[in-house]
Scaffold this motif. Sequence first.
Motif, mmCIF file in Angstrom:
data_model
loop_
_atom_site.group_PDB
_atom_site.id
_atom_site.type_symbol
_atom_site.label_atom_id
_atom_site.label_comp_id
_atom_site.label_asym_id
_atom_site.label_seq_id
_atom_site.Cartn_x
_atom_site.Cartn_y
_atom_site.Cartn_z
ATOM 1 N N UNK A 77 0.853 -1.195 0.000
ATOM 2 C CA UNK A 77 0.000 0.000 0.000
ATOM 3 C C UNK A 77 0.884 1.238 0.000
ATOM 4 N N UNK A 78 0.582 2.163 -0.901
ATOM 5 C CA UNK A 78 1.364 3.389 -1.071
ATOM 6 C C UNK A 78 0.678 4.548 -0.345
ATOM 7 N N UNK A 91 1.974 5.475 -12.241
ATOM 8 C CA UNK A 91 0.585 5.065 -12.485
ATOM 9 C C UNK A 91 0.581 3.685 -13.137
ATOM 10 N N UNK A 92 1.425 3.503 -14.147
ATOM 11 C CA UNK A 92 1.488 2.222 -14.852
ATOM 12 C C UNK A 92 1.921 1.095 -13.922
ATOM 13 N N UNK A 93 2.918 1.350 -13.073
ATOM 14 C CA UNK A 93 3.392 0.321 -12.137
ATOM 15 C C UNK A 93 2.278 -0.085 -11.179
ATOM 16 N N UNK A 94 1.580 0.894 -10.626
ATOM 17 C CA UNK A 94 0.477 0.565 -9.727
ATOM 18 C C UNK A 94 -0.582 -0.278 -10.433
ATOM 19 N N UNK A 95 -0.871 0.057 -11.676
ATOM 20 C CA UNK A 95 -1.916 -0.643 -12.429
ATOM 21 C C UNK A 95 -1.519 -2.077 -12.781
ATOM 22 N N UNK A 96 -0.246 -2.314 -13.082
ATOM 23 C CA UNK A 96 0.153 -3.631 -13.577
ATOM 24 C C UNK A 96 0.660 -4.586 -12.504
ATOM 25 N N UNK A 97 1.126 -4.077 -11.371
ATOM 26 C CA UNK A 97 1.692 -4.970 -10.347
ATOM 27 C C UNK A 97 0.571 -5.565 -9.507
ATOM 28 N N UNK A 98 0.427 -6.883 -9.513
ATOM 29 C CA UNK A 98 -0.731 -7.509 -8.886
ATOM 30 C C UNK A 98 -0.821 -7.357 -7.372
ATOM 31 N N UNK A 103 -5.033 1.549 -4.205
ATOM 32 C CA UNK A 103 -5.382 2.522 -3.168
ATOM 33 C C UNK A 103 -4.234 3.509 -3.113
ATOM 34 N N UNK A 104 -4.558 4.767 -2.947
ATOM 35 C CA UNK A 104 -3.489 5.739 -2.786
ATOM 36 C C UNK A 104 -3.914 6.820 -1.818
ATOM 37 N N UNK A 105 -2.989 7.184 -0.968
ATOM 38 C CA UNK A 105 -3.168 8.290 -0.041
ATOM 39 C C UNK A 105 -2.328 9.431 -0.599
ATOM 40 N N UNK A 106 -3.008 10.437 -1.138
ATOM 41 C CA UNK A 106 -2.323 11.550 -1.799
ATOM 42 C C UNK A 106 -2.786 12.868 -1.181
ATOM 43 N N UNK A 144 -9.223 6.388 -3.574
ATOM 44 C CA UNK A 144 -8.417 7.595 -3.422
ATOM 45 C C UNK A 144 -8.735 8.272 -2.094
ATOM 46 N N UNK A 145 -7.682 8.454 -1.307
ATOM 47 C CA UNK A 145 -7.802 9.144 -0.020
ATOM 48 C C UNK A 145 -6.961 10.395 -0.110
ATOM 49 N N UNK A 146 -7.459 11.497 0.470
ATOM 50 C CA UNK A 146 -6.699 12.738 0.425
ATOM 51 C C UNK A 146 -6.983 13.584 1.647
ATOM 52 N N UNK A 147 -6.195 14.641 1.768
ATOM 53 C CA UNK A 147 -6.401 15.629 2.827
ATOM 54 C C UNK A 147 -6.309 17.022 2.224
ATOM 55 N N UNK A 148 -7.030 17.947 2.863
ATOM 56 C CA UNK A 148 -7.017 19.345 2.449
ATOM 57 C C UNK A 148 -6.820 20.229 3.669
ATOM 58 N N UNK A 149 -6.273 21.403 3.434
ATOM 59 C CA UNK A 149 -6.102 22.420 4.477
ATOM 60 C C UNK A 149 -6.949 23.624 4.087
#
Length: 182
Positions: A77-78, A91-98, A103-106, A144-149
Amino acid sequence: RCAFCTIPSIRGKMRSKPMAEIVTEAGRLMDDGAFELNVIGQDTTSWGMDIGDPRGLVGLLESLDGVAREHGGGWIRLMYAYPSTFTDAMVDAMARLPNVVKYIDMPLQHASDQMLSRMRRHTSAERTQELLTKLRTRMPDIALRTTFIVGHPGETEADFEQLLDFVRTNRFDMVGCFKYSR
């Protein structure tokens, strides 16, 4: 450095742990029964830049995916991936690596160009939207998880409304919102 972040003043400048150490630790953890490995850093998308690793995060994800496969599966998990350094190759690595969890926390922090500039986020609302579109196109089931200020110095009502529209448009799976604090 972002204009608001205290992490570098607490932990110091970002330092990447060498890949060999991470892979060894991951194997040890999975030998001990771990099923999920969380890749966490001040900015995981910049992993390896400070130590001159040309493979960067893509190489790290590929190596960790290999460790998980050797152990019969598992999740990678990234977390804390910055939009300003998130590449198409990532993006490609996340999509192809099983074994890489879709999920991404950005931490996006804002959606107004004026505020992104004031916050020293080194990206734009347009680039961020393009990245989110790529992620969802390549991985329709991505979470997709994110935070805002909000309330950062200089934020106007128009900036805030732009942020609200951005959140409504992108329908994130999880959102954290924090009031700016000195």
